[in-house]
Scaffold this motif. Structure first.
Motif, PDB file in Angstrom:
ATOM      1  N   THR A 108      28.814  20.417  -0.010  1.00 38.70           N
ATOM      2  CA  THR A 108      29.134  19.212   0.752  1.00 38.70           C
ATOM      3  C   THR A 108      28.120  18.147   0.355  1.00 38.70           C
ATOM      4  N   LEU A 109      28.501  16.897   0.503  1.00 40.91           N
ATOM      5  CA  LEU A 109      27.638  15.799   0.071  1.00 40.91           C
ATOM      6  C   LEU A 109      26.632  15.387   1.132  1.00 40.91           C
ATOM      7  N   ASP A 110      26.698  16.010   2.310  1.00 39.08           N
ATOM      8  CA  ASP A 110      25.789  15.629   3.389  1.00 39.08           C
ATOM      9  C   ASP A 110      24.371  16.104   3.136  1.00 39.08           C
ATOM     10  N   GLU A 111      24.192  17.408   2.977  1.00 37.31           N
ATOM     11  CA  GLU A 111      22.848  17.962   2.842  1.00 37.31           C
ATOM     12  C   GLU A 111      22.708  18.885   1.632  1.00 37.31           C
ATOM     13  N   MET A 112      23.778  19.066   0.866  1.00 32.60           N
ATOM     14  CA  MET A 112      23.710  19.995  -0.269  1.00 32.60           C
ATOM     15  C   MET A 112      23.603  19.321  -1.624  1.00 32.60           C
ATOM     16  N   VAL A 113      23.692  18.001  -1.668  1.00 34.99           N
ATOM     17  CA  VAL A 113      23.530  17.295  -2.938  1.00 34.99           C
ATOM     18  C   VAL A 113      22.509  16.180  -2.725  1.00 34.99           C
ATOM     19  N   GLU A 114      21.389  16.268  -3.450  1.00 37.33           N
ATOM     20  CA  GLU A 114      20.370  15.224  -3.368  1.00 37.33           C
ATOM     21  C   GLU A 114      20.403  14.386  -4.642  1.00 37.33           C
ATOM     22  N   VAL A 115      19.891  13.166  -4.528  1.00 36.35           N
ATOM     23  CA  VAL A 115      19.774  12.275  -5.675  1.00 36.35           C
ATOM     24  C   VAL A 115      18.296  11.941  -5.848  1.00 36.35           C
ATOM     25  N   THR A 116      17.770  12.189  -7.053  1.00 34.48           N
ATOM     26  CA  THR A 116      16.358  11.932  -7.320  1.00 34.48           C
ATOM     27  C   THR A 116      16.217  11.071  -8.570  1.00 34.48           C
ATOM     28  N   PHE A 117      15.017  10.551  -8.777  1.00 34.72           N
ATOM     29  CA  PHE A 117      14.745   9.638  -9.889  1.00 34.72           C
ATOM     30  C   PHE A 117      13.484  10.089 -10.627  1.00 34.72           C
ATOM     31  N   THR A 118      13.597  10.211 -11.953  1.00 32.53           N
ATOM     32  CA  THR A 118      12.466  10.601 -12.796  1.00 32.53           C
ATOM     33  C   THR A 118      12.206   9.502 -13.813  1.00 32.53           C
ATOM     34  N   VAL A 119      10.936   9.174 -14.007  1.00 33.68           N
ATOM     35  CA  VAL A 119      10.594   8.123 -14.957  1.00 33.68           C
ATOM     36  C   VAL A 119      11.109   8.490 -16.349  1.00 33.68           C
ATOM     37  N   SER A 120      11.619   7.517 -17.064  1.00 35.49           N
ATOM     38  CA  SER A 120      12.155   7.746 -18.402  1.00 35.49           C
ATOM     39  C   SER A 120      11.027   7.956 -19.403  1.00 35.49           C
ATOM     40  N   PRO A 121      11.223   8.821 -20.416  1.00 34.18           N
ATOM     41  CA  PRO A 121      10.191   9.009 -21.450  1.00 34.18           C
ATOM     42  C   PRO A 121       9.857   7.714 -22.187  1.00 34.18           C
ATOM     43  N   ARG A 292      37.445  16.547  -5.423  1.00 38.96           N
ATOM     44  CA  ARG A 292      37.632  16.376  -3.983  1.00 38.96           C
ATOM     45  C   ARG A 292      36.359  16.891  -3.329  1.00 38.96           C
ATOM     46  N   LEU A 293      35.416  16.006  -3.051  1.00 43.02           N
ATOM     47  CA  LEU A 293      34.102  16.407  -2.556  1.00 43.02           C
ATOM     48  C   LEU A 293      34.026  16.239  -1.049  1.00 43.02           C
ATOM     49  N   LYS A 294      33.597  17.295  -0.365  1.00 42.42           N
ATOM     50  CA  LYS A 294      33.602  17.294   1.095  1.00 42.42           C
ATOM     51  C   LYS A 294      32.365  16.617   1.669  1.00 42.42           C
ATOM     52  N   ILE A 295      32.602  15.841   2.712  1.00 41.31           N
ATOM     53  CA  ILE A 295      31.534  15.279   3.529  1.00 41.31           C
ATOM     54  C   ILE A 295      31.809  15.722   4.961  1.00 41.31           C
ATOM     55  N   THR A 296      30.837  16.350   5.596  1.00 47.78           N
ATOM     56  CA  THR A 296      31.088  16.897   6.929  1.00 47.78           C
ATOM     57  C   THR A 296      31.045  15.829   8.012  1.00 47.78           C
ATOM     58  N   SER A 297      30.353  14.727   7.745  1.00 52.45           N
ATOM     59  CA  SER A 297      30.285  13.665   8.752  1.00 52.45           C
ATOM     60  C   SER A 297      30.018  12.327   8.094  1.00 52.45           C
ATOM     61  N   LEU A 298      30.960  11.397   8.246  1.00 50.91           N
ATOM     62  CA  LEU A 298      30.795  10.039   7.744  1.00 50.91           C
ATOM     63  C   LEU A 298      31.427   9.087   8.769  1.00 50.91           C
ATOM     64  N   PRO A 393      34.686  14.404   9.492  1.00 50.47           N
ATOM     65  CA  PRO A 393      34.712  14.902   8.115  1.00 50.47           C
ATOM     66  C   PRO A 393      35.725  14.159   7.268  1.00 50.47           C
ATOM     67  N   CYS A 394      35.504  14.175   5.952  1.00 54.26           N
ATOM     68  CA  CYS A 394      36.434  13.520   5.032  1.00 54.26           C
ATOM     69  C   CYS A 394      36.203  14.046   3.629  1.00 54.26           C
ATOM     70  N   LEU A 395      37.007  13.582   2.705  1.00 57.30           N
ATOM     71  CA  LEU A 395      36.849  13.896   1.292  1.00 57.30           C
ATOM     72  C   LEU A 395      36.490  12.623   0.527  1.00 57.30           C
ATOM     73  N   ALA A 396      35.507  12.724  -0.356  1.00 55.06           N
ATOM     74  CA  ALA A 396      35.229  11.634  -1.292  1.00 55.06           C
ATOM     75  C   ALA A 396      36.111  11.859  -2.507  1.00 55.06           C
ATOM     76  N   PHE A 406      39.353  10.007   1.852  1.00 53.24           N
ATOM     77  CA  PHE A 406      40.674  10.478   2.269  1.00 53.24           C
ATOM     78  C   PHE A 406      40.489  11.451   3.426  1.00 53.24           C
ATOM     79  N   GLY A 407      41.444  11.431   4.347  1.00 57.20           N
ATOM     80  CA  GLY A 407      41.430  12.408   5.431  1.00 57.20           C
ATOM     81  C   GLY A 407      41.789  11.804   6.774  1.00 57.20           C
TER      82      GLY A 407
END
Length: 468
Positions: A108-121, A292-298, A393-396, A406-407
């Protein structure tokens, strides 16, 4: 002027200069660890920056190539990174398995997918750009564990209390290790391949040598728990991969659970998808058409102008167009400042998303006030805004070459807005039942009146609340 100077000069033009200056200072003087998989929320907190401005600055930094953005699928149990990719399109499995927790999870996109940033070489070379050369515990800290696991500064010291053995094995290498097994549950785990072997150590201690072999391969083999006695173990480990592996043998007790149980907020995929800067920068390259990516709460907020057709007839196309455009501009600004994003406009209507109900309600109250001000400035009541809010809940998804949702949650939010009278905000019980929303309404002196309504296409009555 160097390439780095050029990049940061461009970044200062695109994002908040104070935030960019802070990022540049860390790039120039921070440790390697500080520049790998940056947790945008933790970075903002540590440097006393605005979260939304920090997220926007890092997004722009990724767009111009100063940083690399990664999407990491996490285990909600241990906080380990189960998979990683450069886009959300990489999240393409129905389930992900964590060998350390011996559990599988639907992403799910709520707490199971994080987005991080790393400095480029190209900006600065750091050790994590070559992860297989990191010291074993730094590999665990910087590569395996997510930015949401709040590992203590003395992680090495704390982990040493439960560590029985840590080994580095080059490709094709074999190692023989002798160790004393305590009468506790023990795990052999490799963070590179996510291979695990559980050992239930119990019963009477033995003086006889016990033997156990473990082959580490690219295939995440599920090993059954073996039962051994406290005492001497001769462990054979074989690396059948083409990379260095770093298996450890540790006691899985309260100390380990305490180490991994310390959590902090992180930038979730859900929050990023409902961020206006992200939607503006990455308009069409977010989700594959088949995903079809699940979001539990939006939280969804819909607006519409009542009588806009009559408005064009009454004041003329040009004047009406300018007025409606001013209304759109104000709504976009309010949505963005409340951590939301405009998904789309349909005629004179707006569909927006927010990470939580309180942000949506705060935006709705500001929208209502802004429309009243615009009407006062124009000396008329031409802008009669109808607002509806619902959460669930919904789908991205990818619809018509854009990231959309959608949902049934979306349908209910839209139908609720359709029932609203001008300058009245209609919400569902899911919204007014939120503790932070209750606080906003109380502090603002807003009262709510509820009624039951049967919503078209929903098939059941829904309790709705009018905020006035």
């Amino acid at each position: 002027m160097s390439e780095v100077d050029v990049l940061f000069a461009a970044l200062r033009q695109a994002a908040d200069p104070q935030t960019v200056e802070c990022i540049e200072n860390v790039v120039m003087g921070g440790s390697d660890r500080e520049l790998n998989r940056i947790n945008a929320l933790a970075f903002a907190d540590a440097h006393h920056l605005d979260e939304e401005k920090t997220i926007a600055a890092l997004l722009h930094a990724a767009r111009i190539g100063a940083f690399e953005m990664t999407w990491n699928v996490l285990c909600p149990g241990c906080g380990g990174v189960l998979d990683t990719g450069t886009t959300l399109k990489a999240v393409d499995r129905e389930a992900y398995h964590c060998a350390l927790c011996a559990a599988g999870y639907e992403p799910t996109l709520d707490e199971m997918v994080e987005v991080t940033f790393t400095v480029s070489p190209r900006v600065r070379r750091i050790a994590a750009h070559d992860p297989d050369r990191l010291p074993p515990l730094e590999y665990y800290r910087q590569i395996f564990f997510s930015s949401g696991v709040d590992l203590p500064e003395n992680f090495e010291e704390r982990f040493a209390r439960i560590l029985l053995e840590m080994i580095e094995l080059d490709p094709g290498e074999k190692a023989f290790v002798s160790l004393q097994l305590p009468a506790q549950f023990v795990i052999i785990f490799d963070a590179v391949t996510h291979s695990a072997q559980f050992i239930d150590v119990k019963g009477e201690p033995t003086d006889e040598r016990q033997n156990l072999s473990m082959v580490i391969s690219q295939v995440h083999a599920l090993n059954e728990t073996v039962t051994l006695h406290p005492g001497l173990l001769r462990l054979t480990l074989e690396n059948h991969t083409d990379r260095r592996v770093v298996p450890n043998v540790c006691v899985a007790g309260d100390e380990l659970h305490d180490l991994l149980g310390r959590r902090r907020a992180f930038l979730t995929a859900k929050r990023l998808l409902t961020n206006q800067s992200f939607r503006d920068i990455y308009r069409t390259d977010t989700i594959d058409v088949d995903q079809r990516l699940k979001i539990t709460s939006l939280t969804f907020l819909f607006t519409d102008l009542r009588g806009s057709t009559a408005l064009y007839e009454r004041i003329g196309d040009l004047a009406a167009f300018d007025l409606v455009r001013a209304h759109f501009r104000v709504l976009h600004e309010i949505v963005a400042t409340e951590a939301g994003a405009v998904v789309k406009t349909i005629g004179d209507a707006v569909m927006a998303t927010f990470p939580s109900p309180d942000r949506a309600v705060a935006a709705a109250l500001r929208m209502r006030e802004a429309m009243l001000r615009l009407n006062t400035e124009h000396g008329s009541d031409d802008l009669l805004l109808k607002i509806g809010i619902h959460e669930g809940p919904c789908l991205a998804v990818n619809l018509n070459d854009r990231q959309d949702y959608f949902g049934q949650t979306v349908n209910i939010a839209s139908r609720v807005q359709g029932l609203a009278d001008p300058n009245v905000i209609l919400t569902t019980e899911a919204i007014v039942g939120d503790a932070q929303v209750s606080e906003i309404l109380r502090d603002s002196g807003i009262t709510s009146v509820s009624r039951m309504e049967e919503l078209q296409g929903i098939g059941r009555e829904v309790r709705i609340f009018a905020l006035s």
